[in-house]
Scaffold this motif. Structure first.
Motif, short mmCIF file in Angstrom:
data_model
loop_
_atom_site.label_atom_id
_atom_site.label_comp_id
_atom_site.label_asym_id
_atom_site.label_seq_id
_atom_site.Cartn_x
_atom_site.Cartn_y
_atom_site.Cartn_z
N LEU A 1 0.82 -1.21 0.00
CA LEU A 1 0.00 0.00 0.00
C LEU A 1 0.85 1.27 0.00
N CYS A 2 2.11 1.12 0.39
CA CYS A 2 3.02 2.27 0.42
C CYS A 2 4.05 2.22 -0.71
N HIS A 3 3.93 1.27 -1.60
CA HIS A 3 4.91 1.03 -2.67
C HIS A 3 5.04 2.26 -3.57
N PRO A 4 6.24 2.53 -4.09
CA PRO A 4 6.40 3.69 -4.98
C PRO A 4 5.62 3.58 -6.28
N ASP A 5 5.34 2.37 -6.73
CA ASP A 5 4.63 2.18 -7.99
C ASP A 5 3.12 2.19 -7.74
N GLY A 6 2.42 3.11 -8.40
CA GLY A 6 0.97 3.23 -8.20
C GLY A 6 0.21 2.00 -8.59
N ARG A 7 0.71 1.22 -9.54
CA ARG A 7 0.00 0.02 -9.97
C ARG A 7 -0.03 -1.02 -8.84
N ILE A 8 1.09 -1.10 -8.11
CA ILE A 8 1.13 -2.04 -6.99
C ILE A 8 0.27 -1.52 -5.84
#
Length: 449
Positions: A94-101
């Motif tokens: 939920l905090c990942h840099p990639d918006g898709r993840i």
């Protein structure tokens, strides 16, 4: 600002530690710190993080979050060929840099109420698909949030409400609280977060959940001025001619001037105007003004009442200043004798009243610079500042002697500062090693050491 503790929390979460053990889930600051820390670790630290194969298409592989590491392609549909991710892994994603993840993680966060604070943070996400998904998920989950979870969720939402697009999550929470059961709202009233308590009291007043008596008691005793205003206004709105002392007395006896002023104003709505008279001499200017207003609504002017008090044998300390606030310059004749009154408070407020009426007599006020009461000297110095050029620098410098009372020395230096010139500079150089901390600090500021 990101702290070492936030980065440590992100690392523990990456090691598979459950969310409730990795951070203090009751602390909104740790949720927002975790959100920033995960991206900090992902961007600049060569640390191995769990695989996000459940959010990706193609073969399963371990994801290394480094600044130059490629991110996996993402399948936005649920991929049932991979095991269900652990709660800690979903929290990281939920905090990942990639918006898709992040978007894929939101779909897996459904049914994980412990992660609602992170979902709320994603409602202000910079990627539109992510925040749209998060808002829909939060809207669906809010009716099921109980008293145990609403406090930290509201705190997180209030923290992000100042961000661009952060107001939507706050609107969702407020809408849910307006329609939800009272016990859920009650949980906000005892929160340690000041903003959360304010939100809870504001909504409780809007929903009319409190009786006028309870509103009056909260206003009279709560230390937060915003809560005081909310509850005092709520109690005031309910006042009419049938209102009794159980509502009015807590307001009138409150130690807080803003609350007392609301209580005095309530006397007009209760048609008990005469009871405002004792508040003409209140220590607060706001309360005195409200008392004069209430009496004026009943046809009673306050100035004659003040004059009678100032001419009496037992002068209340607030009477001289109250007279100056509504009287005329002719009333200075009543105030000058009070500068010699036996009570310190009366002398000080008489000087303040003379300053307010702009009837300063430099020769008479100069003698009060040696008064034994600090409040009198302070008011005398304030009144003489515009006329400091008429005072003798030598006499003021003499008052700086170490054997003089501290308040006399402070007042004299203040007037020397208003004069400026060589005497002021010389006095500052004398005081840079003075044992009194305030005088020494003021002198050092002048000399520039």
């Amino acid at each position: 600002m990101l702290s070492c503790e936030d980065i440590e929390h992100a690392g523990r979460l990456a090691q598979g530690v459950p969310v409730a053990e990795a951070i203090d889930v009751s602390d909104a600051a740790e949720w927002t710190g975790l959100d920033r820390a995960v991206r900090e670790v992902a961007g600049y630290r060569r640390s191995k993080f769990p695989s996000f194969a459940w959010a990706t298409a193609g073969p399963v592989r371990r994801v290394t979050w480094e600044w130059d590491a490629p991110l996996p392609s993402v399948n936005l549909s649920r991929n049932r060929s991979h095991p269900e991710p652990a709660e800690s892994e979903v929290a990281l994603a939920l905090c990942h840099p990639d918006g898709r993840i992040r978007q894929a993680a939101l779909r897996r966060a459904e049914g994980l109420p412990a992660l609602l604070p992170l979902i709320a943070i994603r409602c202000a996400d910079w990627a539109e698909p992510v925040r749209t998904e998060a808002r829909s998920l939060l809207r669906t989950a809010l009716p099921g949030v109980g008293p145990d979870g609403i406090g930290v969720l509201a705190a997180v939402v209030l923290r992000i409400s100042g961000r661009q697009r952060g107001d939507v999550a706050l609107d969702l929470v407020e809408t849910a609280l307006r329609a939800g059961p009272a016990p859920v709202l009650d949980a906000l009233l005892v929160s340690e977060e000041r903003a959360v308590r304010r939100l809870g009291h504001r909504l409780a007043v809007e929903r009319k959940l409190f009786s006028p008596v309870r509103l009056a008691v909260i206003a009279a005793t709560d230390g937060d001025v915003v809560v005081q205003d909310l509850c005092a206004s709520g109690a005031l709105a309910a006042v009419d001619v049938t209102t009794g002392d159980d509502v009015l007395q807590p307001l009138l006896r409150s130690p807080f001037p803003r609350v007392r002023s609301a209580g005095v104003t309530a006397l007009r709505r209760a048609e008990r105007h005469a009871e405002a008279e004792p508040f003409l001499t209140d220590r607060s200017a706001l309360v005195r003004a409200c008392a004069r207003y209430v009496l004026r609504q009943a046809g009673t002017e306050a100035a004659p009442l003040y004059r009678a008090l100032c001419a009496g044998t037992d002068v209340p300390p607030g009477a001289p200043l109250g007279l100056a606030e509504c009287g005329s310059r002719d009333d200075a004749d009543l105030l000058w004798p009070l500068t010699l009154h036996a009570r310190d408070g009366v002398r000080a407020r008489a000087v303040a009243g003379l300053r307010l009426l702009e009837t300063v007599d430099v020769a008479r006020l100069k003698a009060l610079l040696d008064d034994p009461a600090p409040g009198v000297v302070r008011e005398a110095a304030s009144a003489l500042v515009p006329w400091a050029h008429r005072l003798s620098p030598a006499e003021l410098t003499e008052r700086l002697d170490p054997d003089r009372p501290r308040h006399v020395r402070v007042g004299a230096f203040r007037l020397l500062a208003a004069q400026g010139g060589e005497a002021y500079g010389e006095a500052a150089r004398r005081l840079i090693r003075d044992p009194d901390a305030k005088l020494r600090a003021n002198a050092l500021a002048v000399v520039g050491y």
